[in-house]
Motif scaffolding. Structure first.
Motif, PDB file in Angstrom:
ATOM      1  N   ALA A  14       0.826  -1.209   0.000  1.00 16.21           N
ATOM      2  CA  ALA A  14       0.000   0.000   0.000  1.00 16.21           C
ATOM      3  C   ALA A  14       0.861   1.261   0.000  1.00 16.21           C
ATOM      4  N   LEU A  15       2.028   1.186   0.611  1.00 15.97           N
ATOM      5  CA  LEU A  15       2.928   2.326   0.679  1.00 15.97           C
ATOM      6  C   LEU A  15       4.213   2.001  -0.074  1.00 15.97           C
ATOM      7  N   GLY A  16       4.913   3.055  -0.452  1.00 18.01           N
ATOM      8  CA  GLY A  16       6.170   2.864  -1.166  1.00 18.01           C
ATOM      9  C   GLY A  16       7.329   2.593  -0.220  1.00 18.01           C
ATOM     10  N   ASN A  19       8.121   5.467   2.078  1.00 17.49           N
ATOM     11  CA  ASN A  19       7.167   5.601   3.177  1.00 17.49           C
ATOM     12  C   ASN A  19       7.536   4.676   4.333  1.00 17.49           C
ATOM     13  N   TYR A  20       7.908   3.454   4.029  1.00 17.19           N
ATOM     14  CA  TYR A  20       8.285   2.518   5.084  1.00 17.19           C
ATOM     15  C   TYR A  20       9.570   2.960   5.784  1.00 17.19           C
ATOM     16  N   LEU A  23       8.540   5.639   8.104  1.00 14.89           N
ATOM     17  CA  LEU A  23       7.851   5.057   9.259  1.00 14.89           C
ATOM     18  C   LEU A  23       8.859   4.542  10.286  1.00 14.89           C
ATOM     19  N   ILE A  76       2.829   8.244   6.588  1.00 15.88           N
ATOM     20  CA  ILE A  76       1.704   7.488   6.029  1.00 15.88           C
ATOM     21  C   ILE A  76       1.014   8.273   4.915  1.00 15.88           C
ATOM     22  N   LYS A  78       2.237  10.714   2.982  1.00 18.75           N
ATOM     23  CA  LYS A  78       3.079  11.110   1.841  1.00 18.75           C
ATOM     24  C   LYS A  78       2.810  10.195   0.660  1.00 18.75           C
ATOM     25  N   LYS A  79       2.639  10.811  -0.487  1.00 18.04           N
ATOM     26  CA  LYS A  79       2.398  10.053  -1.693  1.00 18.04           C
ATOM     27  C   LYS A  79       3.678   9.343  -2.129  1.00 18.04           C
ATOM     28  N   PRO A  80       3.589   8.039  -2.424  1.00 14.45           N
ATOM     29  CA  PRO A  80       4.795   7.347  -2.887  1.00 14.45           C
ATOM     30  C   PRO A  80       5.240   7.868  -4.251  1.00 14.45           C
TER      31      PRO A  80
END
Length: 83
Positions: A14-16, A19-20, A23, A76, A78-80
């Motif tokens: 779901a996230l790029g 993003n991880y 996180l 979370i 932020k657009k990938p």
């Protein structure tokens, strides 16, 4: 056969990747904030230790933890990037 969802899932998360990574950085900031709160106990339970109310424990550490949670929200939302 109902055709309700025509989106294809290519087995992507779901996230790029970025993003991880963000996180994990946010999680590390939160952990640092909680580490800053540790300490201040007294060796003798009948003696009060005023170190419990130090600037680091009641002001700095909660601000660091709050910043970590805000950083998590940013990570979370932020657009990938599309590479």
């Amino acid at each position: 056969m109902a055709n309700t969802d025509k989106r294809e899932t290519n087995g992507q998360f779901a996230l790029g990747k970025e993003n991880y990574r963000l996180l994990l950085i946010g999680f590390a900031i939160i952990v640092i904030g909680f580490i800053l709160m540790v300490g201040g106990k007294s060796e003798d339970p009948t003696v009060f230790n005023p170190e419990v109310f130090s600037f680091r424990r009641i002001t700095l550490a909660p601000i660091v933890v709050l910043f970590g949670f805000l950083f998590e929200i940013y990570a979370i939302m932020k657009k990938p990037s599309q590479n």
